[in-house]
Write a protein that holds these residues in place. Structure first.
Motif, PDB file in Angstrom:
ATOM      1  N   ARG A 177       0.729  -1.117   0.026  1.00 38.23           N
ATOM      2  CA  ARG A 177       0.014  -0.132  -0.030  1.00 38.23           C
ATOM      3  C   ARG A 177       1.031   1.305   0.148  1.00 38.23           C
ATOM      4  O   ARG A 177       0.603   2.337  -0.604  1.00 38.23           O
ATOM      5  N   MET A 178       1.879   1.112   0.540  1.00 30.34           N
ATOM      6  CA  MET A 178       2.792   2.491   0.734  1.00 30.34           C
ATOM      7  C   MET A 178       3.406   2.594  -0.472  1.00 30.34           C
ATOM      8  O   MET A 178       3.576   3.985  -0.951  1.00 30.34           O
ATOM      9  N   ALA A 194       0.893   4.095  -2.991  1.00 27.27           N
ATOM     10  CA  ALA A 194       0.559   5.482  -2.725  1.00 27.27           C
ATOM     11  C   ALA A 194       1.352   6.572  -3.133  1.00 27.27           C
ATOM     12  O   ALA A 194       0.909   7.515  -3.464  1.00 27.27           O
ATOM     13  N   LEU A 195       2.931   6.112  -2.924  1.00 29.66           N
ATOM     14  CA  LEU A 195       3.806   7.044  -3.570  1.00 29.66           C
ATOM     15  C   LEU A 195       3.776   7.284  -5.116  1.00 29.66           C
ATOM     16  O   LEU A 195       4.337   8.317  -5.375  1.00 29.66           O
ATOM     17  N   CYS A 212       9.359   8.639   2.259  1.00 27.78           N
ATOM     18  CA  CYS A 212       8.616   7.271   2.598  1.00 27.78           C
ATOM     19  C   CYS A 212       9.114   7.150   3.890  1.00 27.78           C
ATOM     20  O   CYS A 212      10.390   6.935   4.347  1.00 27.78           O
ATOM     21  N   ARG A 222       5.406  14.390  -2.516  1.00 27.91           N
ATOM     22  CA  ARG A 222       4.477  13.655  -1.624  1.00 27.91           C
ATOM     23  C   ARG A 222       5.250  12.760  -0.482  1.00 27.91           C
ATOM     24  O   ARG A 222       6.331  12.480  -0.877  1.00 27.91           O
ATOM     25  N   PHE A 246       4.632   9.593   2.402  1.00 33.10           N
ATOM     26  CA  PHE A 246       3.893   8.631   3.069  1.00 33.10           C
ATOM     27  C   PHE A 246       4.197   8.634   4.428  1.00 33.10           C
ATOM     28  O   PHE A 246       5.430   8.568   4.738  1.00 33.10           O
ATOM     29  N   ALA A 259      -2.727   5.879   8.101  1.00 34.23           N
ATOM     30  CA  ALA A 259      -1.498   6.219   6.987  1.00 34.23           C
ATOM     31  C   ALA A 259      -2.215   7.087   6.108  1.00 34.23           C
ATOM     32  O   ALA A 259      -3.156   7.062   5.656  1.00 34.23           O
ATOM     33  N   LEU A 274      -0.908  10.123   2.875  1.00 36.02           N
ATOM     34  CA  LEU A 274      -0.158  10.731   1.803  1.00 36.02           C
ATOM     35  C   LEU A 274      -0.038  12.325   2.125  1.00 36.02           C
ATOM     36  O   LEU A 274      -1.285  12.923   1.630  1.00 36.02           O
ATOM     37  N   LEU A 283      -5.422   7.118   3.923  1.00 31.99           N
ATOM     38  CA  LEU A 283      -5.165   6.008   3.127  1.00 31.99           C
ATOM     39  C   LEU A 283      -5.787   4.956   3.882  1.00 31.99           C
ATOM     40  O   LEU A 283      -6.780   4.030   3.408  1.00 31.99           O
TER      41      LEU A 283
END
Length: 215
Positions: A70-71, A74-75, A150, A171, A173, A184, A186, A196
């Motif tokens: 998911r991380m 998202a990035l 991140c 962005r 995370f 979580a 962003l 998220l």
């Protein structure tokens, strides 16, 4: 017993990561290719693709694969981008970031973890575009700016000093809040925040809430 790691990777992607709405084909491809087992201790190799956190030493843990997926999704990293990773840990996410982006600078506060991660990256012939520095990210100074940041451990509040390192359109995370309820998010360079998912992981060293004394 010999473990078929390529099959274990395939099962992790199909049974854990994809069902949790990770649908980005580049992210799925990286997680299906990179040898996660090469980044965990020998004693934990059989658990490398299980839906659990794994101990790394120094009180640190490797995230569950679903959170990693998911991380990374998202990035939404692009091949030409530069990434700052806070918390090298095992080096596995460093390898993933390096595969998805042009260049990665990873900060790790524990020298032993930084050294082990570098050795594992080199042994796996990964991370040629990953540089690892021993540093306390919350007290780190740089003139550089990044397309993405991140943070691989939780914080109580979003670290604004790191947000300032984002380029326009960048962005970050991060997982923030107070255990056991964390979120979580962003965070965009313009300050906007996208929620998220909810989770609960260990805090970044120095980023945990102050202890509350009860009378």
């Amino acid at each position: 017993m010999t473990i078929d790691y390529s099959h274990a990777r395939e099962m992790m992607v199909e049974q854990q990561i994809r069902p949790w709405d990770v649908l980005d084909t580049r992210v799925l491809d990286v997680l299906a290719r990179l040898p996660r087992e090469a980044f965990v201790a020998e004693a934990n190799r059989a658990l490398a693709y299980a839906d659990i956190e794994l101990p790394l030493g120094h009180g640190q843990k490797m995230m569950k694969p679903v959170i990693e997926g998911r991380m990374l999704q998202a990035l939404a990293l692009q091949p030409g981008e530069e990434v700052l990773e806070i918390g090298t840990g095992s080096g596995f996410i460093s390898a993933c970031l390096g595969d998805l982006a042009r260049e990665v600078l990873s900060l790790e506060i524990h020298p032993e973890l930084a050294e082990t991660a570098r050795q594992r990256l080199d042994a796996a012939k990964l991370g040629n575009n990953v540089r690892i520095e021993v540093a306390d990210a919350l007290n780190w100074q740089t003139e550089r700016h990044f397309d993405a940041i991140c943070i691989t451990a939780a914080v109580e509040t979003i670290p604004t000093q790191l947000l300032k390192l984002l380029r326009p359109g960048g962005r970050m995370f991060v997982i923030q809040g107070k255990s056991p309820v964390m979120e979580a998010v962003l965070v965009k360079a313009d300050g906007s925040i996208e929620s998220l998912f909810e989770t609960d992981i260990d805090y970044l060293l120095g980023a945990a809430p102050a202890p509350q004394f009860q009378l």
